[in-house]
Design an enzyme around this catalytic site. Structure first.
Site: not given
Ligand SMILES: NC(=O)C1=CN([C@@H]2O[C@H](COP(=O)(O)OP(=O)(O)OC[C@H]3O[C@@H](n4cnc5c(N)ncnc54)[C@H](O)[C@@H]3O)[C@@H](O)[C@H]2O)C=CC1
Ligand SMILES: CC(C)CC(=O)C(=O)O
Length: 365
Positions: A80, A181, A185-186
């Site tokens: 990572k 969200v 999450a959305y």
């Molecule tokens: N994007 C992906 O495909 C993957 C994401 N993840 C994990 O899922 C989680 C979310 O990822 P994404 O949706 O891509 O990121 P993102 O950045 O789009 O969403 C995260 C959301 O959490 C909010 N946030 C941050 N701190 C907060 C708090 N203390 N209270 C409430 N809301 C808060 C942010 O404002 C943001 O809207 C992360 O931990 C990421 O590592 C895991 C696997 C794959």
């Molecule tokens: C390509 C990403 C979805 C891989 C990753 O970093 C994760 O699953 O946290």
């Protein structure tokens, strides 16, 4: 922090510090274990309070990828990257191109994709410098942003967790509390809304909350209140370590199923959940849809094939819940064992010498 002591304790292979003054790039690539294959894991861009915090985040996330990729049955190791910076202010094309050149320097030991704070567009700049990047724009033959795939896997995994906690995998009428969200999450909320679940959401970003309220009729609460709301399932989908000594006593949920990486502040919190009878869907299993999707690109992307594999997150989690009950161990230990057994068996296979272009004999020719 004593970096080598930490690396030795958890068996990390390599940590690369990347700096480029012109673009402002400060990145840490952590490679945990490449027994199963090249390390695949996303790039996070975040404002860290200290450099040490960034290093620890990179290390913890890389180890999580080793377990995630192994448990998902992928022939990929764990790595990572974190880029230190504010994704809203500090991005520029040169920064991602400079980073791409560092990835290229690893000659295929590490392949990247999106994570918190990075987008498909950022990946396209990396792609200008290296092929070792996935999740780039679909016009290049890629699978695009992994978030919808992660969200679909989350939805399937949440159904498996509901079956374990409530005896039925229907989410209709269930109340789900969602922390964060954002991208994943959305899309997850969309699936849940379509199935008739009630949503309670929070986010530190006002627009994200408003979007969920408007699109899915979600109820909004303040960030600190999300742990204690009346709900059936708690879905941590923001950052890590939110399952801890302070939050567990507040939880009313019977199951935890969220996308955030490294949800347990410490391993012992998994044991506390087990003893409290809360069904915990191990983070790296339930959130593996994204990596399964981008990994499919390495064979020439086929969406149908990738989503069939993502579907199986339901079965993997059901198996983990079964082992947890059978052996009276927490679900996170059951998942760890599954991943560790796979790595150990491949490590064993690889212990047989194999002649290749880098071996001493071919170099003498
Ligand atoms: N994007 C992906 O495909 C993957 C994401 N993840 C994990 O899922 C989680 C979310 O990822 P994404 O949706 O891509 O990121 P993102 O950045 O789009 O969403 C995260 C959301 O959490 C909010 N946030 C941050 N701190 C907060 C708090 N203390 N209270 C409430 N809301 C808060 C942010 O404002 C943001 O809207 C992360 O931990 C990421 O590592 C895991 C696997 C794959
Ligand atoms: C390509 C990403 C979805 C891989 C990753 O970093 C994760 O699953 O946290």
């Amino acid at each position: 922090m004593e970096l080598f002591t930490y690396m030795e304790e958890y068996d990390y292979e390599q940590v690369v510090f990347c700096q480029d003054k012109n673009s402002g790039l400060k990145a840490i690539i952590a490679l945990h274990d490449t027994t199963l294959g090249p390390a695949l894991g996303g790039t996070r861009m975040w404002t860290y309070d200290s450099e040490e915090e960034a290093v620890v985040d990179a290390l913890r996330l890389a180890k999580g990828m080793t377990y995630k990729n192994a448990a998902a049955g992928l022939n990929l190791g764990g790595g990572k990257t974190v880029i230190i910076g504010d994704p809203k202010k500090d991005k520029n094309p040169e920064l991602f191109r400079a980073f791409g050149r560092y990835i290229q320097g690893l000659n295929g030991r590490y392949i990247t994709a999106e994570d918190v704070g990075t987008t498909e567009h950022d990946m396209d700049y990396i792609y200008m410098e290296t092929d070792y990047v996935t999740g780039i724009s679909p016009e290049f033959g890629s699978s695009g942003n992994p978030s919808p795939a992660t969200a679909y896997g989350m939805y399937r995994g949440m159904k498996a967790a509901a079956k374990e906690a409530f005896g039925s995998d229907s989410l209709e009428g269930k109340t789900i509390a969602v922390q964060g969200v954002g991208n994943v999450a959305y899309h997850m909320c969309k699936h849940l809304h379509e199935e008739g679940a009630k949503l309670i959401v929070t986010d530190i970003n006002k627009e994200s909350v408003e979007r969920a309220v408007e699109d899915f009729g979600a109820q909004a609460v303040d960030p600190d209140d999300i742990y204690s709301v009346d709900c059936d399932i708690y879905a941590p989908c923001a950052l890590g370590a939110t399952i801890n000594d302070e939050t567990i006593p507040q939880l009313k949920a019977k199951a935890i199923a969220g996308s955030a990486n490294n949800q347990l502040a410490e391993d012992r919190h998994g044991q506390i959940l087990h003893e409290s009878g809360i069904v915990y869907a191990p983070d790296y299993v339930i959130n593996s849809g994204g990596v399964i999707n981008v990994a499919d690109e390495l064979n020439g992307y086929n969406k149908e094939r990738a989503f069939k594999q993502i579907d199986s997150i339901y079965d993997s989690l059901s198996k983990i819940f079964e082992i947890s009950k059978r052996d009276n161990i927490s679900t996170h230990i059951a998942a760890d064992r599954m991943a560790e057994e796979r790595i150990a068996s491949v490590r064993n296979t690889r212990s047989t010498f194999l002649q290749n272009e880098h071996s001493i004999i071919s170099r003498r020719k």
